[in-house]
Scaffold this active site. Structure first.
Site, short mmCIF file in Angstrom:
data_model
loop_
_atom_site.label_atom_id
_atom_site.label_comp_id
_atom_site.label_asym_id
_atom_site.label_seq_id
_atom_site.Cartn_x
_atom_site.Cartn_y
_atom_site.Cartn_z
N GLU A 136 25.81 -54.37 -33.61
CA GLU A 136 26.70 -53.45 -33.67
C GLU A 136 27.80 -53.65 -34.91
OE1 GLU A 136 25.57 -50.34 -29.93
OE2 GLU A 136 26.50 -51.93 -29.88
N GLU A 151 31.25 -65.18 -30.54
CA GLU A 151 32.06 -65.17 -30.37
C GLU A 151 32.68 -66.45 -31.96
OE1 GLU A 151 35.06 -66.26 -28.89
OE2 GLU A 151 35.30 -67.77 -30.42
N SER A 197 39.45 -62.64 -33.29
CA SER A 197 39.41 -62.68 -32.49
C SER A 197 38.51 -64.06 -31.28
CB SER A 197 39.30 -61.37 -31.71
OG SER A 197 39.46 -61.61 -30.55
N ASN A 206 37.32 -51.44 -20.30
CA ASN A 206 36.11 -49.92 -21.02
C ASN A 206 35.33 -50.46 -19.68
OD1 ASN A 206 37.50 -49.09 -22.79
ND2 ASN A 206 37.49 -50.73 -24.07
N CYS A 242 36.16 -51.78 -27.06
CA CYS A 242 36.40 -52.75 -26.57
C CYS A 242 35.19 -53.43 -25.74
CB CYS A 242 37.63 -53.18 -26.76
SG CYS A 242 38.82 -53.31 -27.82
N1 SAH Z 1 34.16 -62.61 -28.20
C1 SAH Z 1 35.43 -62.78 -28.84
C2 SAH Z 1 35.40 -61.70 -29.67
C3 SAH Z 1 34.86 -61.09 -28.87
S1 SAH Z 1 36.51 -59.23 -29.40
C4 SAH Z 1 36.65 -62.45 -28.19
O1 SAH Z 1 36.91 -63.07 -26.80
O2 SAH Z 1 38.41 -62.71 -28.64
C5 SAH Z 1 36.10 -58.33 -28.03
C6 SAH Z 1 37.68 -57.85 -27.05
O3 SAH Z 1 37.03 -57.13 -26.17
C7 SAH Z 1 37.75 -59.39 -25.99
O4 SAH Z 1 39.29 -59.66 -26.18
C8 SAH Z 1 37.06 -58.47 -25.21
O5 SAH Z 1 37.38 -59.82 -23.77
C9 SAH Z 1 37.90 -57.68 -24.50
N2 SAH Z 1 37.11 -56.89 -23.45
C10 SAH Z 1 35.61 -57.24 -23.43
N3 SAH Z 1 34.38 -56.33 -22.44
C11 SAH Z 1 35.40 -55.40 -22.36
C12 SAH Z 1 35.91 -54.52 -21.67
N4 SAH Z 1 35.19 -54.14 -20.87
N5 SAH Z 1 36.51 -53.96 -21.76
C13 SAH Z 1 37.54 -53.45 -22.38
N6 SAH Z 1 37.92 -54.99 -23.45
C14 SAH Z 1 36.65 -55.77 -23.27
#
Ligand code: SAH
Length: 341
Positions: free
Chosen positions: A91, A159, A190, A289, A332
């Protein structure tokens, strides 16, 4: 099929020379690919014989046709489901911000980091995406939305630092002035905190923006949310971040997902301030979220505002992220392998 979009320009030149063609054809093909053509047909200045030769040798233009497009009624955000040539599906999310159109791209099919609050990790890692598959998410969204996209955030599934080689090749390709020419400063990567790669990234791409998924003010809480913290605990991570900002003079964005009764108290905010002392940074607060499987709840608006105010009062710039695409599970942490069934 082999994907021409996995090649940097010099590699494409080598390929064409190996096929007995003049080197300048590579530049023409490269330019077409990143103009976003939907196939060889549109490459009007490339001889048909050469296109045939490439196809016969097993090369494709790596074009995605979305298997599904969901458009948010709230804000026009578009979520794409793309099927890959091996049957995996990923996605991507297209968002309209005041400062420009942004695409959030995936770097892996699935993810093996295991963060407890994130949908992307359910089902584990299937495989790394190739450089061309990362670039094509932008190009396919541009074709569909009919507007240019000028920012990329590598914040979809996966990641990126667990797929560093392909990620860096992708950045070089999309930045190439002979092709898409997207500025390094218009790209944000990120990571959940794979410390050794932060140092490499600072050396390789000092101009690309770095975001760190922190989500906790101490090791106890972070361990309970993010398995990666057991390998690279917070003090090691923060030290790497300090070094990064010293070397690059770039501000780091810390992402902090606010989970009710987990990491959103006043004490948590004060502890975070202590931890971030001396790091050139900005904190992006993300009210959690909903991901059904996790059983976790989002913080109340009041708690989010209070958390933000404490950080700001102590000199740490903080914003509460405006969530886009909530009605299409495009926010996110809601992106997942194969889309939602
Ligand atoms: N793996 C990388 C890239 C993903 S970025 C990382 O961890 O940074 C996606 C972002 O959304 C990350 O900061 C992640 O921690 C956050 N995220 C994951 N699940 C989420 C949720 N349920 N609600 C809000 N943010 C979330």
């Amino acid at each position: 099929m082999k994907n021409l979009k996995d090649l940097q320009l010099n590699e494409m030149e080598a390929l064409l020379v190996a096929l007995g063609e003049p080197k300048f054809r590579a530049k023409q093909i490269f330019a077409w690919l990143y103009k976003g053509v939907s196939g060889f047909d549109e490459m009007t200045n490339v001889p048909a014989a050469l296109k045939n030769k490439l196809e016969e040798a097993g090369w494709s233009t790596g074009v995605f046709v979305p298997a599904k497009v969901q458009i948010s009624k709230l804000d026009g955000t578009r979520k794409y489901l793309f099927e890959l040539s091996d049957g995996n599906a990923i996605e991507s999310v297209y968002m309209k911000y005041k400062y420009g159109n942004t695409i959030c791209i995936s770097s892996q099919a699935g993810c093996r980091m295991g963060c407890k609050f994130c949908a992307s990790t359910i089902g584990g890692l299937q495989r790394n995406l190739t450089p061309g598959e990362m670039a094509e998410q932008l190009l396919a969204a541009e074709r569909d939305a009919g507007e240019p996209i000028n920012h990329i955030v590598v914040m979809g599934t996966g990641e990126p630092f667990d797929n560093y080689e392909n990620l860096s090749k992708f950045i070089r390709i999309i930045n190439d002035k002979n092709g898409r020419n997207l500025g390094m400063r218009n790209i944000t990567v990120s990571t959940c905190g794979l410390v050794p790669m932060i140092e490499t990234f600072a050396k390789d791409f000092p101009q690309v923006n770095l975001a760190i998924s922190l989500h906790a003010p101490n090791n106890d809480i972070r361990n309970s949310m993010m398995p990666v913290n057991k390998k690279y605990p917070m003090e090691v991570l923060i030290e790497a971040c300090k070094k990064y900002t010293e070397e690059t003079s770039r501000r780091i964005t810390f992402e902090y997902t606010l989970v009710k009764d987990k990491n959103d108290s006043r004490e948590n905010a004060f502890e975070l301030i202590e931890k971030l002392r001396g790091v050139l940074c900005h904190v992006n607060l993300i009210p959690l979220n909903k991901v059904e499987e996790t059983g976790l709840d989002t913080s109340e608006r009041k708690a989010c505002e209070a958390f933000k105010k404490i950080l700001e009062d102590h000199g740490i710039p903080a914003t509460i992220r405006r969530e886009l695409g909530d009605d299409i599970d495009g926010a996110c942490g809601q992106l997942r392998l194969g889309g939602k069934k």
